[in-house]
Design an enzyme around this catalytic site. Structure first.
Site, PDB file in Angstrom:
ATOM      1  N   SER A 179       0.799  -1.220   0.000  1.00  0.00           N
ATOM      2  CA  SER A 179       0.000   0.000   0.000  1.00  0.00           C
ATOM      3  C   SER A 179       0.837   1.277   0.000  1.00  0.00           C
ATOM      4  O   SER A 179       0.306   2.360  -0.240  1.00  0.00           O
ATOM      5  CB  SER A 179      -0.946   0.008   1.207  1.00  0.00           C
TER       6      SER A 179
ATOM      7  N   ASP B  21      -1.305   8.791   7.759  1.00  0.00           N
ATOM      8  CA  ASP B  21      -2.209   8.045   8.623  1.00  0.00           C
ATOM      9  C   ASP B  21      -1.388   7.165   9.548  1.00  0.00           C
ATOM     10  O   ASP B  21      -0.190   7.390   9.730  1.00  0.00           O
ATOM     11  CB  ASP B  21      -3.232   7.251   7.794  1.00  0.00           C
TER      12      ASP B  21
ATOM     13  N   HIS C  19       1.140   5.198   6.768  1.00  0.00           N
ATOM     14  CA  HIS C  19       1.709   5.671   5.511  1.00  0.00           C
ATOM     15  C   HIS C  19       2.253   7.101   5.597  1.00  0.00           C
ATOM     16  O   HIS C  19       1.700   7.938   6.319  1.00  0.00           O
ATOM     17  CB  HIS C  19       0.641   5.615   4.405  1.00  0.00           C
TER      18      HIS C  19
END
Length: 344
Positions: free
Chosen positions: A43, A309, A312
């Protein structure tokens, strides 16, 4: 970087990443020496693939993700804006499609000149050190990171057999310093054990890459020391512009707050640490109890935060690291940077 549903082992995660990395990426022309960049990763470099994976429960196609993306649109990137894949540029097609479109010989030439960028490993380590982990009952930490390395080697050998000759590999960062890990410590410090094994994995990864190159004629690679770059960012945030403006913006607040006016620098240091430790978007302790979802709050000074977040980095940090990766010195990217790799 939370592991996708079903990715409970190194082998399962690797397979997921290979296929998800080859599905539905955008097209662009990153460098005249490379016809394409194949981005395979988790991700950290997802540009929206997750939107098309119905079994994945980890999504980012809603606010406040994308608040700094053109038109403020959430795209599926786990970021306030662009991520490392955007800054490196990206291109992906399945090999069979290339052969059909270009013919076998032209497809082989295309692949040999293309860049294969791979960013994986974080999810595997998170999975191992999660409470109730199944894999931690099957392997000790050293066995596990060795398995990660050998699995990665097999992935690279497969790509080499498909025609890949230029590979960029990013090591795992100081993932024990993510907000989701810091919140578990009363002082907000990093998870030392997780960082230790991240570094041990990276050590094995570098040895593996050197060995694989010697066994693979025509293969060249660039390794990015994500761990070292993150450690330097945490130790010297002012070097990268993190929090500098906030220092001055906060002077007035310090003057009127109920703080010890005899030690304002200590309070400024507290502010510095908060933007390194806290997520910009989220809720709760370090903004890491609840992920970045529409009801979460997000910071206004996103360029001054390390993390978007609970896992990340912000767009600003992704941009910094991408610059180091593409054209930086051997302090963080070796034996060559990506620009030098593409010029071969």
């Amino acid at each position: 970087m939370p592991a996708p549903a079903g990715a409970t082992s190194v082998h399962g995660l690797t397979a997921f990443l290979v296929f998800s990395g080859l599905i539905r990426l955008g097209v662009c022309q990153p460098h005249q020496a490379a016809p394409a960049v194949y981005m395979i990763g988790d991700s950290l470099v997802d540009v929206g693939n997750n939107n098309y994976l119905p079994l994945s429960i980890a999504k980012a196609n809603f606010p406040h993700n994308g608040v700094d993306y053109p038109a403020g649109k959430p795209t599926g990137r786990f970021s306030n804006g662009q991520n490392a894949a955007d800054f490196l540029d990206y291109f992906a097609l399945v090999r069979d499609q290339l052969v059909q479109q270009l013919g076998p010989a032209a497809a082989q030439t295309h692949l040999s000149k293309s860049l294969f960028a791979i960013v994986i490993g974080s999810n595997d380590l998170f999975a191992y050190f999660t409470i109730g982990s199944i894999v931690s009952n099957q392997f000790n930490p050293q066995q596990y990171v060795d398995l990660m390395t050998s699995t990665f080697r097999n992935l690279l050998k497969t790509l080499y057999g498909m025609g890949a000759r230029k590979v960029m590999v990013a090591g795992v960062g100081e993932i024990g310093c993510c907000p989701v890990q810091r919140k578990l410590n009363k002082t907000g410090e990093c998870n030392v054990e997780l960082n230790y094994w991240s570094a041990k994995y990276n050590d094995g990864l570098k040895i593996m890459l050197e060995s694989l190159k010697s066994d693979s004629p025509g293969m060249n690679y660039a390794y990015f020391d994500t761990y070292g770059a993150m450690a330097n960012l945490f130790q010297k945030p002012d070097t990268y512009g993190i929090m500098i403006d906030l220092f001055y913006d906060s002077l007035t607040a310090i003057k009127w707050a109920s703080w010890d006016v005899h030690d304002p620098l200590a309070k400024l240091n507290d502010l510095t640490r908060s933007s390194i430790k806290e997520a910009c978007c989220g809720l709760g302790n370090l903004n890491a109890d609840v992920p970045c979802i529409p009801i979460s709050r997000f910071c206004s000074n996103r360029k001054k935060y390390v993390f978007w977040d609970l896992y990340h980095p912000t767009e600003a940090v992704s941009s910094m690291f991408s610059d180091l990766l593409y054209s930086g010195s051997q302090e963080y990217t070796f034996p060559m940077n990506v620009k030098q790799l593409l010029d071969i």
